[in-house]
Motif scaffolding. Structure first.
Motif, PDB file in Angstrom:
ATOM      1  N   MET A 157     -45.399 -33.851  26.177  1.00  0.00           N
ATOM      2  CA  MET A 157     -46.322 -34.171  25.080  1.00  0.00           C
ATOM      3  C   MET A 157     -45.559 -34.808  23.924  1.00  0.00           C
ATOM      4  O   MET A 157     -44.317 -34.784  23.894  1.00  0.00           O
ATOM      5  CB  MET A 157     -47.041 -32.912  24.601  1.00  0.00           C
ATOM      6  CG  MET A 157     -46.115 -31.852  24.032  1.00  0.00           C
ATOM      7  SD  MET A 157     -46.922 -30.233  23.829  1.00  0.00           S
ATOM      8  CE  MET A 157     -47.080 -29.702  25.536  1.00  0.00           C
TER       9      MET A 157
ATOM     10  N   TRP B 204     -55.163 -43.868  32.276  1.00  0.00           N
ATOM     11  CA  TRP B 204     -53.799 -43.996  32.756  1.00  0.00           C
ATOM     12  C   TRP B 204     -53.865 -44.223  34.260  1.00  0.00           C
ATOM     13  O   TRP B 204     -54.284 -43.324  35.010  1.00  0.00           O
ATOM     14  CB  TRP B 204     -52.981 -42.752  32.429  1.00  0.00           C
ATOM     15  CG  TRP B 204     -52.675 -42.620  30.965  1.00  0.00           C
ATOM     16  CD1 TRP B 204     -51.637 -43.199  30.290  1.00  0.00           C
ATOM     17  CD2 TRP B 204     -53.409 -41.865  29.979  1.00  0.00           C
ATOM     18  NE1 TRP B 204     -51.674 -42.855  28.958  1.00  0.00           N
ATOM     19  CE2 TRP B 204     -52.751 -42.040  28.741  1.00  0.00           C
ATOM     20  CE3 TRP B 204     -54.559 -41.064  30.036  1.00  0.00           C
ATOM     21  CZ2 TRP B 204     -53.204 -41.448  27.560  1.00  0.00           C
ATOM     22  CZ3 TRP B 204     -55.001 -40.477  28.866  1.00  0.00           C
ATOM     23  CH2 TRP B 204     -54.333 -40.668  27.654  1.00  0.00           C
TER      24      TRP B 204
ATOM     25  N   GLY C  58     -49.145 -33.919  31.479  1.00  0.00           N
ATOM     26  CA  GLY C  58     -48.887 -34.317  30.107  1.00  0.00           C
ATOM     27  C   GLY C  58     -50.085 -34.036  29.222  1.00  0.00           C
ATOM     28  O   GLY C  58     -51.217 -33.943  29.706  1.00  0.00           O
TER      29      GLY C  58
ATOM     30  N   ASP D 232     -45.041 -41.837  26.944  1.00  0.00           N
ATOM     31  CA  ASP D 232     -45.543 -41.166  28.137  1.00  0.00           C
ATOM     32  C   ASP D 232     -44.501 -41.286  29.246  1.00  0.00           C
ATOM     33  O   ASP D 232     -43.927 -42.351  29.468  1.00  0.00           O
ATOM     34  CB  ASP D 232     -46.852 -41.811  28.607  1.00  0.00           C
ATOM     35  CG  ASP D 232     -47.946 -41.732  27.559  1.00  0.00           C
ATOM     36  OD1 ASP D 232     -47.846 -40.872  26.667  1.00  0.00           O
ATOM     37  OD2 ASP D 232     -48.893 -42.540  27.626  1.00  0.00           O
TER      38      ASP D 232
ATOM     39  N   TRP E  37     -51.464 -36.112  26.361  1.00  0.00           N
ATOM     40  CA  TRP E  37     -51.189 -37.446  25.823  1.00  0.00           C
ATOM     41  C   TRP E  37     -52.300 -37.904  24.888  1.00  0.00           C
ATOM     42  O   TRP E  37     -53.448 -37.449  24.969  1.00  0.00           O
ATOM     43  CB  TRP E  37     -51.020 -38.448  26.961  1.00  0.00           C
ATOM     44  CG  TRP E  37     -49.793 -38.215  27.789  1.00  0.00           C
ATOM     45  CD1 TRP E  37     -48.756 -37.366  27.515  1.00  0.00           C
ATOM     46  CD2 TRP E  37     -49.470 -38.840  29.035  1.00  0.00           C
ATOM     47  NE1 TRP E  37     -47.815 -37.434  28.509  1.00  0.00           N
ATOM     48  CE2 TRP E  37     -48.214 -38.318  29.447  1.00  0.00           C
ATOM     49  CE3 TRP E  37     -50.115 -39.790  29.828  1.00  0.00           C
ATOM     50  CZ2 TRP E  37     -47.603 -38.723  30.624  1.00  0.00           C
ATOM     51  CZ3 TRP E  37     -49.515 -40.191  31.005  1.00  0.00           C
ATOM     52  CH2 TRP E  37     -48.262 -39.669  31.395  1.00  0.00           C
TER      53      TRP E  37
END
Length: 296
Positions: free
Chosen positions: A99, A151, A143, A132, A145
């Protein structure tokens, strides 16, 4: 150890030799029959021998193929077992979560005392980066994000939509509105390069928009909040990340004018991890915290 032929070609031959069928090998490997045939031709060309030949409606191994197939099958089986063992070990280990440092410090950390670390399946390994990371490469399992939720190749569950506002140290927001606008217009405005919609806030301010005396861009939202708290200027920042500092009396909203940022924070993970018990545990806890507001 260097293998002098492509691994994909060896996998194609091993599957075809086991099934004695191009079609069945293609189904197992999730490729087209023509791709398997191409890999077989490549392998035979590189070795200079014929490994498989037509026999009626099926295939049969040549003497060279009979010599190669058993050892290759054993070797690929050992590789598969080793990979499966590591994968199972990862499923039993801590969930590795990546993160932004700002999120970890300003949103997650104030809530960690509520996280059930002692419960089975809730162990975490937390890493922070400004960018990322490549989850497909195994750098992390999942994650949290900041973005629009798209993504490629990854699943994304929305945790919360972000809002942005202007913050300064306590006392900066005192006085009449016009006086505050004039004070802000003379200030150094700190913005994170991750906050791509900060001008949306400036343009939407009643009585605005205004242009600050200077704009300083930094790579961390946490630094913008710290700069504002230290009196170096003001900061347009994510409200949900500033709430802890506001609650502690280190920051205050200058105009109390929150604006939707158009992006949010997402729990992001490969589809293969979607049924992982550890991920489900973390997702449930995060949603509880989001539902409870400040989480206190």
């Amino acid at each position: 150890m260097r293998i002098p032929v492509p691994l994909n070609a060896l996998r194609a031959f091993e599957a075809a030799a086991r099934h004695l069928s191009i079609k069945e090998a293609a189904l197992e490997l999730a490729v087209t029959p023509s791709a398997v045939s191409h890999q077989l031709r490549t392998l035979e060309d590189m070795l200079g021998v014929t490994l498989l030949r037509r026999a009626g409606t099926g295939l049969e191994l040549t003497p060279a193929g009979q010599r190669l197939a058993p050892g290759l099958h054993q070797g690929l089986t050992l590789i598969a077992e080793a990979v499966a063992g590591v994968r199972e070990e990862r499923r039993e280990g801590p969930l590795r979560v990546n993160m932004l440092p700002t999120f970890a410090t300003n949103w997650l950390s104030p809530r960690l005392s509520l996280y059930p670390f002692e419960r089975r399946g809730f162990s975490l390994d937390i890493s922070t980066t400004q960018e990322d990371v490549d989850l497909a490469a195994g750098v992390a399992d999942a994650g949290i994000w900041y973005g629009g939720g798209q993504w490629p190749g990854l699943e994304a569950d929305l945790l919360f939509e972000a809002t942005i506002d202007l913050y300064g140290r306590p006392g900066f927001a005192s006085g009449a509105r016009r006086a505050r606008i004039e004070r802000v217009s003379r200030a150094n405005l700190f913005v994170s390069r991750h906050c791509l919609t900060w001008r949306r806030w400036m343009d939407s301010l009643p009585g605005g928009p205004f242009e600050p005396a200077m704009v300083t861009r930094v790579d961390s939202g946490g630094l913008t909040l710290q700069a504002a708290a230290d009196g170096a200027g003001v900061s347009i920042a994510v409200c949900e990340l500033a709430e802890s500092a506001v609650r502690l009396g280190r920051l205050e909203s200058v105009f109390k004018h929150p604006v939707k940022a158009g992006v949010g924070f997402w729990l992001v993970y490969p589809k293969a991890l979607s049924e992982d018990r550890r991920l489900d545990n973390l997702r449930g806890w995060l949603r509880e915290q989001v539902g409870d507001g400040a989480g206190h």
